[in-house]
Design an enzyme around this catalytic site. Structure first.
Site, PDB file in Angstrom:
ATOM      1  N   LEU A   1      62.205  47.699 106.707  1.00  0.00           N
ATOM      2  CA  LEU A   1      63.778  47.807 106.969  1.00  0.00           C
ATOM      3  C   LEU A   1      64.166  46.570 106.117  1.00  0.00           C
ATOM      4  CD1 LEU A   1      64.668  48.710 110.538  1.00  0.00           C
ATOM      5  CD2 LEU A   1      64.412  50.183 108.521  1.00  0.00           C
ATOM      6  N   ASP A   2      65.231  46.360 105.439  1.00  0.00           N
ATOM      7  CA  ASP A   2      65.815  45.242 104.898  1.00  0.00           C
ATOM      8  C   ASP A   2      66.296  44.213 105.760  1.00  0.00           C
ATOM      9  OD1 ASP A   2      65.636  46.724 102.262  1.00  0.00           O
ATOM     10  OD2 ASP A   2      67.629  47.299 102.125  1.00  0.00           O
ATOM     11  N   LYS A   3      66.268  43.165 105.261  1.00  0.00           N
ATOM     12  CA  LYS A   3      66.508  42.041 106.234  1.00  0.00           C
ATOM     13  C   LYS A   3      67.744  42.283 107.036  1.00  0.00           C
ATOM     14  CE  LYS A   3      67.877  37.057 106.258  1.00  0.00           C
ATOM     15  NZ  LYS A   3      68.074  35.963 105.369  1.00  0.00           N
TER      16      LYS A   3
END
Length: 336
Positions: free
Chosen positions: A162-164
């Site tokens: 997942l993106d940050k």
């Protein structure tokens, strides 16, 4: 796949990651004597010959950090040419990269675990895997601290990311056999991944929409991804199904279902239909409704357990910032 899901609270306390390894760690000073064989070579190539047990990348980082001196002067360019009879010193010390894959105790937000795998609720702001700018304090570091056997797995068992600034569920393998099995499931589109997204502009038209458009690196901005014509630019096929859940004057709440897992896929596809995510400034969104990070949450995850063959289905409640954003816009979401 069963429709019922385990619903878990996301209001766990997020512990700050431990400090990175002590920068005053032991340093080995190695004296260098460049000979005829190194005459005229780039500094980094010459160092590889004199210190062959280290990678060229590692030695280049030491040059960047000012850890190499030639004839008494610090040299910070790997392209500098050395001469026979030059003398130098190299400080063999940890770099951020060399310390990246080290255990760091942190709260992982584990919602399920067995001997084969874990399902984790990742909070917004936590980087999944070490990368430039985030060499420590990542989920990978936490996994290494939680389970000593994770060091034997590529990426500590991480099979998708997942993106940050995206919150929500992801699955992590605890054995190599399980890691291979989960990667196969994802490649075969047999892991159901559903996201809630709050986007700008009210939704118009049919309540369900399929976006089937390839994604690649934006040729005009290497920090972004974009829809691409694969006849002219490299890219990969990407499909996202989008369903309207609620509408309001300021925007819309939608559910996004991934059929592929390209970098920034939902963010790019939503922006491509003129509905950039709230606060996703990289793709045209702006801060609104109190959101300071992209309004994207991976709330559902389902798959057949490769080892037990049992259906596994999880749902995680909305994080506080997204709940408050919905409330500000007069929207609601029934998590049951």
């Amino acid at each position: 796949m069963k429709d019922s899901a385990l619903i878990i609270s996301s209001d766990f306390d997020t512990e700050e990651p431990q400090d990175p390894a002590d920068t005053e760690a032991d340093v080995e000073l190695r004296h260098l004597a460049f000979g005829a064989a190194q005459h005229g070579l780039r500094l980094d190539r010459a160092l590889v010959e004199l210190a062959p047990e280290f990678s060229r990348s590692y030695l280049q980082h030491l040059i960047d950090f000012g850890a190499v001196t030639i004839n008494g002067a610090v040299v910070r360019k790997a392209s500098v040419r050395v001469k026979a009879a030059d003398c130098g010193i190299i400080e063999l010390r940890p770099t951020p990269q060399s310390q990246a894959f080290k255990p760091e105790v942190m709260t992982l937000g584990i919602v399920y675990e067995d001997e084969h795998l874990m399902v984790i609720n990742k909070p917004a702001g936590l980087v999944v895997h070490p990368a430039p700018g985030n060499w420590s304090g990542t989920l990978l570091n936490g996994l290494l601290a939680y389970d000593a056997k994770a060091v034997n797995l590529p990426r500590a068992g991480i099979v998708h990311r997942l993106d940050k600034d995206t919150s929500g569920l992801l699955v992590v393998a605890r054995t190599r056999a399980m890691m291979d099995a989960l990667i196969r499931l994802i490649a075969a589109h047999e892991v159901d991944r559903h996201y809630l997204a709050l986007a700008h502009k009210p939704w118009i038209g049919a309540g369900k929409r399929e976006i089937n458009a390839p994604i690649g690196r934006d040729p005009r901005n290497r920090l972004r991804m974009a829809l691409v014509d694969m006849n002219n630019n490299p890219g990969k096929l990407a499909r996202t199904d989008i369903e309207l859940l609620q509408n309001c004057d300021q925007g819309c709440l939608v559910r996004c279902t991934l059929h592929t897992g390209r970098t920034h896929q939902i963010r790019v596809h939503m922006a491509s239909i003129a509905h950039p995510l709230v606060a996703d400034v990289l793709y045209g969104g702006v801060a609104a409704a109190g959101m300071q990070r992209q309004a994207l949450h991976a709330d559902r995850l389902a798959f057949i357990h490769p080892a037990t063959r049992q259906p596994m289905a999880f749902q995680i409640v909305l994080p506080k910032d997204l709940k408050q954003a919905l409330s500000q816009w007069g929207l609601s979401y029934n998590e049951t």
